[in-house]
Structure formats: C-alpha cells, structure tokens
Design a protein around this motif. Structure first.
Motif, PDB file in Angstrom:
ATOM      1  N   LYS A 181      -9.498  11.499   2.990  1.00 57.58           N
ATOM      2  CA  LYS A 181      -9.760  12.918   3.193  1.00 57.58           C
ATOM      3  C   LYS A 181      -9.389  13.319   4.619  1.00 57.58           C
ATOM      4  O   LYS A 181      -9.615  12.573   5.572  1.00 57.58           O
ATOM      5  CB  LYS A 181     -11.228  13.224   2.938  1.00 57.58           C
ATOM      6  N   ASP A 182      -8.845  14.513   4.734  1.00 57.27           N
ATOM      7  CA  ASP A 182      -8.479  15.060   6.047  1.00 57.27           C
ATOM      8  C   ASP A 182      -7.666  14.051   6.860  1.00 57.27           C
ATOM      9  O   ASP A 182      -7.939  13.795   8.042  1.00 57.27           O
ATOM     10  CB  ASP A 182      -9.743  15.447   6.830  1.00 57.27           C
ATOM     11  N   VAL A 183      -6.702  13.441   6.182  1.00 57.97           N
ATOM     12  CA  VAL A 183      -5.901  12.407   6.826  1.00 57.97           C
ATOM     13  C   VAL A 183      -5.087  12.982   7.978  1.00 57.97           C
ATOM     14  O   VAL A 183      -4.624  14.132   7.925  1.00 57.97           O
ATOM     15  CB  VAL A 183      -4.978  11.720   5.788  1.00 57.97           C
ATOM     16  N   GLN A 184      -4.915  12.202   9.030  1.00 54.24           N
ATOM     17  CA  GLN A 184      -4.154  12.603  10.215  1.00 54.24           C
ATOM     18  C   GLN A 184      -2.750  11.990  10.179  1.00 54.24           C
ATOM     19  O   GLN A 184      -2.526  10.947   9.546  1.00 54.24           O
ATOM     20  CB  GLN A 184      -4.893  12.144  11.472  1.00 54.24           C
ATOM     21  N   PRO A 185      -1.818  12.618  10.875  1.00 53.26           N
ATOM     22  CA  PRO A 185      -0.429  12.116  10.862  1.00 53.26           C
ATOM     23  C   PRO A 185      -0.301  10.667  11.321  1.00 53.26           C
ATOM     24  O   PRO A 185       0.527   9.914  10.793  1.00 53.26           O
ATOM     25  CB  PRO A 185       0.296  13.071  11.818  1.00 53.26           C
ATOM     26  N   TRP A 186      -1.117  10.261  12.308  1.00 55.66           N
ATOM     27  CA  TRP A 186      -0.989   8.874  12.789  1.00 55.66           C
ATOM     28  C   TRP A 186      -1.206   7.882  11.663  1.00 55.66           C
ATOM     29  O   TRP A 186      -0.603   6.799  11.640  1.00 55.66           O
ATOM     30  CB  TRP A 186      -1.968   8.598  13.927  1.00 55.66           C
ATOM     31  N   GLU A 187      -2.076   8.270  10.683  1.00 56.98           N
ATOM     32  CA  GLU A 187      -2.376   7.347   9.590  1.00 56.98           C
ATOM     33  C   GLU A 187      -1.279   7.371   8.528  1.00 56.98           C
ATOM     34  O   GLU A 187      -0.863   6.320   8.017  1.00 56.98           O
ATOM     35  CB  GLU A 187      -3.728   7.692   8.951  1.00 56.98           C
ATOM     36  N   THR A 188      -0.804   8.551   8.183  1.00 56.37           N
ATOM     37  CA  THR A 188       0.250   8.637   7.150  1.00 56.37           C
ATOM     38  C   THR A 188       1.547   8.007   7.629  1.00 56.37           C
ATOM     39  O   THR A 188       2.414   7.653   6.814  1.00 56.37           O
ATOM     40  CB  THR A 188       0.492  10.093   6.746  1.00 56.37           C
ATOM     41  N   ASN A 189       1.690   7.869   8.943  1.00 53.75           N
ATOM     42  CA  ASN A 189       2.896   7.238   9.487  1.00 53.75           C
ATOM     43  C   ASN A 189       2.835   5.709   9.465  1.00 53.75           C
ATOM     44  O   ASN A 189       3.854   5.048   9.737  1.00 53.75           O
ATOM     45  CB  ASN A 189       3.132   7.707  10.923  1.00 53.75           C
ATOM     46  N   LEU A 190       1.670   5.152   9.136  1.00 53.49           N
ATOM     47  CA  LEU A 190       1.541   3.694   9.078  1.00 53.49           C
ATOM     48  C   LEU A 190       2.269   3.167   7.844  1.00 53.49           C
ATOM     49  O   LEU A 190       2.299   3.806   6.782  1.00 53.49           O
ATOM     50  CB  LEU A 190       0.069   3.286   9.029  1.00 53.49           C
ATOM     51  N   SER A 191       2.826   1.965   7.956  1.00 57.99           N
ATOM     52  CA  SER A 191       3.579   1.365   6.842  1.00 57.99           C
ATOM     53  C   SER A 191       2.695   1.047   5.647  1.00 57.99           C
ATOM     54  O   SER A 191       3.197   0.868   4.523  1.00 57.99           O
ATOM     55  CB  SER A 191       4.290   0.096   7.319  1.00 57.99           C
ATOM     56  N   THR A 192       1.396   0.978   5.842  1.00 58.76           N
ATOM     57  CA  THR A 192       0.489   0.624   4.747  1.00 58.76           C
ATOM     58  C   THR A 192      -0.108   1.846   4.051  1.00 58.76           C
ATOM     59  O   THR A 192      -0.869   1.698   3.095  1.00 58.76           O
ATOM     60  CB  THR A 192      -0.671  -0.244   5.290  1.00 58.76           C
ATOM     61  N   TRP A 193       0.209   3.051   4.521  1.00 58.52           N
ATOM     62  CA  TRP A 193      -0.341   4.266   3.889  1.00 58.52           C
ATOM     63  C   TRP A 193       0.152   4.384   2.439  1.00 58.52           C
ATOM     64  O   TRP A 193       1.338   4.328   2.161  1.00 58.52           O
ATOM     65  CB  TRP A 193       0.070   5.506   4.680  1.00 58.52           C
ATOM     66  N   ALA A 194      -0.825   4.447   1.501  1.00 57.79           N
ATOM     67  CA  ALA A 194      -0.555   4.623   0.064  1.00 57.79           C
ATOM     68  C   ALA A 194       0.260   3.470  -0.522  1.00 57.79           C
ATOM     69  O   ALA A 194       0.832   3.616  -1.605  1.00 57.79           O
ATOM     70  CB  ALA A 194       0.129   5.958  -0.204  1.00 57.79           C
ATOM     71  N   ILE A 195       0.256   2.313   0.155  1.00 59.65           N
ATOM     72  CA  ILE A 195       1.043   1.176  -0.339  1.00 59.65           C
ATOM     73  C   ILE A 195       0.471   0.598  -1.624  1.00 59.65           C
ATOM     74  O   ILE A 195       1.148  -0.113  -2.362  1.00 59.65           O
ATOM     75  CB  ILE A 195       1.132   0.096   0.764  1.00 59.65           C
ATOM     76  N   GLY A 196      -0.787   0.945  -1.908  1.00 56.79           N
ATOM     77  CA  GLY A 196      -1.424   0.443  -3.123  1.00 56.79           C
ATOM     78  C   GLY A 196      -1.751   1.533  -4.118  1.00 56.79           C
ATOM     79  O   GLY A 196      -2.674   1.380  -4.937  1.00 56.79           O
ATOM     80  N   ALA A 197      -1.017   2.638  -4.084  1.00 51.43           N
ATOM     81  CA  ALA A 197      -1.324   3.773  -4.963  1.00 51.43           C
ATOM     82  C   ALA A 197      -1.155   3.441  -6.441  1.00 51.43           C
ATOM     83  O   ALA A 197      -1.718   4.120  -7.306  1.00 51.43           O
ATOM     84  CB  ALA A 197      -0.439   4.962  -4.591  1.00 51.43           C
ATOM     85  N   ASP A 198      -0.390   2.403  -6.737  1.00 49.26           N
ATOM     86  CA  ASP A 198      -0.156   2.034  -8.143  1.00 49.26           C
ATOM     87  C   ASP A 198      -1.236   1.100  -8.688  1.00 49.26           C
ATOM     88  O   ASP A 198      -1.144   0.637  -9.827  1.00 49.26           O
ATOM     89  CB  ASP A 198       1.213   1.373  -8.284  1.00 49.26           C
ATOM     90  N   THR A 199      -2.246   0.823  -7.899  1.00 43.41           N
ATOM     91  CA  THR A 199      -3.322  -0.085  -8.310  1.00 43.41           C
ATOM     92  C   THR A 199      -4.641   0.687  -8.391  1.00 43.41           C
ATOM     93  O   THR A 199      -4.913   1.539  -7.546  1.00 43.41           O
ATOM     94  CB  THR A 199      -3.461  -1.240  -7.299  1.00 43.41           C
ATOM     95  N   ALA A 200      -5.457   0.384  -9.412  1.00 45.50           N
ATOM     96  CA  ALA A 200      -6.714   1.109  -9.628  1.00 45.50           C
ATOM     97  C   ALA A 200      -7.707   0.834  -8.501  1.00 45.50           C
ATOM     98  O   ALA A 200      -7.710  -0.247  -7.891  1.00 45.50           O
ATOM     99  CB  ALA A 200      -7.329   0.717 -10.962  1.00 45.50           C
ATOM    100  N   MET A 201      -8.579   1.809  -8.251  1.00 46.58           N
ATOM    101  CA  MET A 201      -9.560   1.678  -7.182  1.00 46.58           C
ATOM    102  C   MET A 201     -10.477   0.483  -7.409  1.00 46.58           C
ATOM    103  O   MET A 201     -10.785  -0.274  -6.467  1.00 46.58           O
ATOM    104  CB  MET A 201     -10.399   2.952  -7.061  1.00 46.58           C
ATOM    105  N   HIS A 202     -10.951   0.282  -8.672  1.00 45.15           N
ATOM    106  CA  HIS A 202     -11.878  -0.830  -8.923  1.00 45.15           C
ATOM    107  C   HIS A 202     -11.203  -2.168  -8.683  1.00 45.15           C
ATOM    108  O   HIS A 202     -11.854  -3.147  -8.277  1.00 45.15           O
ATOM    109  CB  HIS A 202     -12.458  -0.742 -10.343  1.00 45.15           C
ATOM    110  N   THR A 203      -9.877  -2.235  -8.909  1.00 43.53           N
ATOM    111  CA  THR A 203      -9.150  -3.478  -8.633  1.00 43.53           C
ATOM    112  C   THR A 203      -9.100  -3.735  -7.136  1.00 43.53           C
ATOM    113  O   THR A 203      -9.274  -4.879  -6.680  1.00 43.53           O
ATOM    114  CB  THR A 203      -7.738  -3.422  -9.220  1.00 43.53           C
ATOM    115  N   TRP A 204      -8.887  -2.671  -6.353  1.00 42.57           N
ATOM    116  CA  TRP A 204      -8.886  -2.848  -4.901  1.00 42.57           C
ATOM    117  C   TRP A 204     -10.249  -3.304  -4.401  1.00 42.57           C
ATOM    118  O   TRP A 204     -10.344  -4.138  -3.502  1.00 42.57           O
ATOM    119  CB  TRP A 204      -8.478  -1.542  -4.201  1.00 42.57           C
ATOM    120  N   ARG A 205     -11.328  -2.769  -5.005  1.00 42.81           N
ATOM    121  CA  ARG A 205     -12.656  -3.221  -4.608  1.00 42.81           C
ATOM    122  C   ARG A 205     -12.813  -4.722  -4.860  1.00 42.81           C
ATOM    123  O   ARG A 205     -13.358  -5.450  -4.025  1.00 42.81           O
ATOM    124  CB  ARG A 205     -13.725  -2.451  -5.386  1.00 42.81           C
TER     125      ARG A 205
END
Length: 627
Positions: free
Chosen positions: A460-484
């Motif tokens: 939420k309310d993500v800042q540009p410094w974070e979206t510029n990281l190479s890991t931003w949304a790198i796991g969007a294809d995986t379910a949240m419960h799997t990441w947990r």
C-alpha cells in the motif's frame, strides 16, 4: 520385608553376592513382574557386580527399577540424587506401597522426621534414601553419609548435569566429587533423553570413566505423534484449537504445555469454560498451591493439567492419554521428555504439537537472554532449529527423533501423521531465492507481511524507491498463502530470522553461508504443498487394553469402575496418588480375570506380594460387591 540390619553388623562370613536370579525374584515379589524389560537386566547386572554404569532408557522404560532393586539386594544404603521434591515424593510413596523401606530428605521434611530417618538409616532399616543435589552440597549431610555403608549412588535425570542438555542445573555439576568422597561405591547415572554429546559430557562430568554406557532404543511404539502449523500466530485461534483437541478426548487425562504463565492461566480457564476439568500449574504460584494442584491432577480421573513447559519431570501418572504442546519446547530432548509424559503404562497415547514461526523466534530470544558461553548457545540454537525442522518436515516423526539420538537404523513408525498422510512437497528453491533477495533488497527493515506484499507487488502507498527494486512484484504469479508457507519454512530452517524490535518483528537474513548456498542452488528447499490445518488428528487403530475397554462387555466395565472407585477411596485415605496403589492396566486385568481367591489375584501382573497382602482382600471384596 526383611530389613538389612544384619548386613550392617560385623560378620566373619560376608553375605553371598546377589545374583540376577535374586533380582528377578525381587522384581516379581515386589513389583509383580515376571522379568525385566528392554535393557534393564544389563544395567542391574552391572550394579549388582559393583561396577559403574550410565543408562539411557526410554520414558516409561523402568529406569528407577535399575537402581532400586540393586539397592535392596546389596548390603548398605542406596543413595538416590533427584532434582525435584515432587519426583522424590512420588517415587518414595510408590516404594512404600510396595513394601520397600524408602525415605526422602528435602525442605518439606520436619526435623523430627529427619531424626527418625537417620535412626532408621543407622540401624540398617532403610533400602533407599532420596536427596537433592542442593542438599548433598551441605557438609553435614556428607558427614552423616560417611558414617553409613552405601550400597550404591544413583543420579536420576542425569541429563541435568550437562550444559549441552535441555535442562542444565549447575548443582548437578558438583556431583562428580562423589567419586572421591565415596570411593568403591558403584554409581549409576540414568536419563531418558541424552544425545551422544550429552552422554559424553555426563560421563566426563560425573567421573564415570570406565563405566559401561547402556543406551536402549528410544522407540515409543504406543505413541502417535502429530504436529500442526498454527494459523497466522493468532492466540485466539491456537486456544480454540487446543479446546477442540481436548474436546475430542473428553474424559481422558492429559497435559497441555504452554510457553508462559499467562498462557497457562488463559488456556486453563478456556478449557474450564468449555467443560473440561482443567488445572493450571506454573512456577508463579505459591508452592503449597502448586502441590495441591499436582495432587488433584494425580488423583482425579480425566484431569487435564495446563502447565509451563518445565512441568512434568518425574510425574509418573501412568494413564496420561495425551500431551498437547500449545507452544513447543526448545529442543528435541525437551520435546521427547515432555511427550513421554503420555502413555507410560504402555497403552496407546498421543503427542500433538502446535507450532509456528513466532514460536521459534520466541525460543531463540529466550536462548539469547540466558547467560551462557557462545559455544553452548550455538549448540542450543542448533537444537531448537532441529526441533522445528522435524515439526515442519516430511519425515516420520519418531524416526527423526530416534536418529537424532543416534539410532541410525530406526524404521518408520507407521502411525504418526506423516506416515498416515504423507504431505505433498514442492521444490521451493526458486521462491526461496526470491524471498531471501527481497529481504536483502528491503534492507532487513520490514516484517513478514510487508515482505510478502512486496513480492506480490501489493504494498500500500508504495514509493518509487521500492518499485525500482529488482524484487518488486517478482512473486506476483504465486499465491499469498504459498508465500507465507515459504517464508515460514525459511524461518524454521534458520535462513531467515526475526528481530523482536519491541513487539514489531523485523525479518532479517539468517546464517550467511546457508543463504549463499540457496542463492547458488547448492541447497534445495522443499516446502509442503498444502500444510495441515489445526484440527483433531485422525484416530489411530487402537489395540491396547484401553481400546479393549471401550468395546468391552458391560459387566467387565462395571467391575473396572468399581475397582477404580475402591482405589480412589484407598488413595484418599492415605493421601497418595491412585496409581501408586494399582495402575489402570492392572485393575483392568483384574476386572477381566475376575479372580476368586488371593492366589489367582497374586498371579496377575502388577500385583506384588506386598500389595497382595495389603489390598488383596479389599480387591476381592470389591469384586464380590460388583457381582
């Protein structure tokens, strides 16, 4: 019972050395058992021969008998060092019921009673004397013992001597001096939980060089083990899970372990509100109140003790049918000892552990707060991680524990939750690499939920410094419960750790070399595809006497209940736990056999001569009344 005063007197002819035939005869006469179990006979033979021995025997495997019988047969007084008053009291009361001359010296014994005990000891009228390591540190006690011939010295719960063990007690480290204080007196150290390193430390610390080390199998085939991952670490959900688990076992005696005093009180009250005879027990209570609660637990059928994880050493209630860890302990040794409170009568019992990543974080924080050498702390941290790796793993649980204790050839048990319902695993090496990289790129400054949101691209309310990281949304294809599940597993493995941060935990990278191994693909990470949810474990196929009772004819059940009521009355009269009179399995054997005379009753296992003399007529009268 013949006292040993004659053995104390000077005599030209020394009494003949006791034999194993004498030991077996004593076992049958006093305990009502025809022969020794497991490796008991080997341990008894060593002590009868006057040699030192260290014995690692499973919980419920009859460790006490290994020194009690030699103390009765060898000339002199058997000295037993025991860590807890409750443990000493329990064993002494049980021995007295069996007609054995035993006594204890602790802070609860009056001066008059102490004087009487010493008179008995000097007259050769005692077989066994129980003392604490703190009491043994008093010079006057040593002086008194020097005036008496000792048959042996037994050090019970010997794992307490080792800094590598799970219950280290500094007073135990001084017991090595007994070798020089009482030269020539055979010594025996006994425990149920000690890995190879702990065993070596016990032998060295107690100066048992040259002693035979006897290690029996750690198998407990009557125990069904299971572990369930907590959902989101919620206390309310965990409490609800415990209530449901106990409800499914209504009317059965059990122990629920909690990690804190507040937790004990909270869970005990919740169970009481749900209709369970629950009793809270922890060190914050007045000692007399704790004693009263322990007496209730030992005396009342179907009572459930809710206690901190320190409770239970030496509590010999044989009919505990389940142990539930609402919060897990800190090592496999502690786990095995606490789970071992269940099923000491050899009948089917259960050990159920609820666990989550917050638990291992708590265990590591507790270790970090304790004063200990860095080398010792590193070992204890590794032990904690080994426990959680077992809980979250996919290998047969008893097999894992037995191999940890050195049983390389241990087979699968076939009845634990892993064996009954093997979990599906998936290769999570790539997701693990992504998660570790995300924690690193975020500067180890956020908690678990925030890291997962970053991987999913949902901060939420993500800042540009974070979206510029190479890991931003790198796991969007995986379910949240799997990441947990992946992040939790990395915490169990020690690849991620939590910094408490004043109640707002931050996720940080763990062991640097291990993390590099994952990055390089040298370390494979496997995670359960669909982890078990908190629920009542499936019922196992039951084949013991308790299972037989549930399907037994009404007349047998009626006799059994009459016998239990008779036993309860006798226990109340003497202010002793009911099981020291007769265990449930012995009463059930009597109910099934329905003996009509003392001779037939005396041939039932568990009915020794002393108990036959003391209770035989009462048992027969109770059976007649139930007809």
């Amino acid at each position: 019972m013949r006292h040993k005063a004659a053995m104390f007197a000077d005599s030209i002819l020394a009494p003949p050395a006791p034999t194993m035939a004498d030991a077996r005869a004593t076992l049958e006469r006093v305990w009502g058992h025809a022969d020794f179990r497991g490796m008991q006979a080997e341990v008894v033979a060593e002590i009868l021969a006057g040699r030192d021995v260290m014995a690692v025997l499973p919980t419920g495997g009859g460790k006490s008998v290994c020194y009690q019988i030699p103390a009765m047969l060898r000339p002199g007084l058997g000295l037993v060092v025991s860590p807890l008053i409750a443990l000493m009291t329990d064993q002494v009361e049980a021995l007295k019921q069996q007609g054995v001359a035993a006594a204890r010296l602790d802070s609860g014994v009056s001066m008059d009673d102490r004087s009487a005990i010493w008179r008995q000891a000097k007259a050769g009228e005692l077989d066994l004397l129980y003392v604490s390591p703190e009491g043994l540190a008093q010079p006057h006690l040593i002086d008194r013992l020097h005036d008496l011939p000792l048959s042996l010295i037994a050090i019970d719960e010997a794992h307490c001597v080792s800094q590598w063990g799970h219950d280290f007690r500094p007073d135990y480290r001084t017991l090595g001096r007994l070798a020089e204080l009482f030269p020539g007196v055979p010594r025996i150290a006994v425990t149920a939980t000690a890995d190879a390193r702990t065993r070596d430390d016990i032998v060295r610390s107690l100066r048992l060089d040259g002693a035979r080390v006897v290690v029996d199998s750690f198998a407990r085939p009557n125990l069904q083990l299971s572990a369930v991952r907590k959902e989101n670490g919620s206390r309310a959900r965990t409490d609800a899970a415990v209530i449901e688990l106990v409800r499914h076992r209504r009317g059965k005696s059990g122990v629920v372990y909690c990690g804190s005093r507040d937790g004990c009180e909270r869970v005990a009250q919740a169970l009481k509100d749900a209709g369970t005879n629950a009793i809270a027990y922890h060190a914050g209570m007045d000692a007399r109140e704790r004693d009263k609660r322990l007496e209730r637990f030992l005396a009342e059928d179907g009572a459930v003790m809710v206690a901190t994880i320190a409770f239970g050493m030496g509590v010999d209630k044989a009919d505990v049918r389940f142990v539930i860890h609402a919060d897990p302990p800190g090592s496999l040794e502690a786990y095995w000892q606490e789970i071992g409170r269940a099923g000491r009568d050899g009948e089917p019992a259960e050990g159920i552990t609820l666990y989550g990543p917050s638990d291992i974080a708590w265990a590591l924080r507790r270790l970090d707060s304790r004063p200990m050498a860095e080398e010792v702390k590193a070992v204890q941290v590794r032990k904690a991680r080994q426990l959680f790796a077992m809980l979250d793993g996919a290998t047969c649980r008893p097999q894992t524990v037995r191999r940890y204790f050195g049983e390389g050839a241990a087979d699968r048990c076939g009845v634990c939750d892993i064996c009954q319902d093997p979990p599906a695993l998936f290769d999570a090496t790539v997701p693990a690499q992504k998660a570790l990289a995300a924690v690193q790129r975020l500067g180890e400054r956020f908690g678990k939920t925030r890291v997962i949101d970053h991987l999913l691209g949902k901060t939420k309310d993500v800042q540009p410094w974070e979206t510029n990281l190479s890991t931003w949304a790198i796991g969007a294809d995986t379910a949240m419960h799997t990441w947990r599940d992946v992040v939790d597993h990395l915490m169990f493995e020690g690849l991620l750790v939590e910094d408490p941060n004043d109640g707002k935990p931050l996720v940080m990278l763990g062991d640097a070399e291990a993390v590099r191994g994952v990055y390089r693909g040298e370390r494979v990470i496997e995670v359960r595809l669909t982890p078990a949810r908190v629920s009542a474990p499936r019922e196992r196929v039951r084949n013991g006497r308790n299972a037989a009772l549930e399907s037994m004819d009404a007349d047998v059940r009626a006799r059994f209940e009459v016998l239990r009521a008779w036993r309860r009355d006798r226990a109340a009269e003497q202010r002793v736990p009911p099981y020291v009179i007769f265990q449930d399995k012995t009463l059930l054997e009597i109910a099934i056999a329905e003996p009509g005379d003392l001779d037939t009753l005396g041939h039932i296992s568990g009915v020794g001569q002393s108990k036959l003399d003391r209770y035989g007529k009462g048992v027969l009268a109770a059976l007649t009344a139930s007809a």
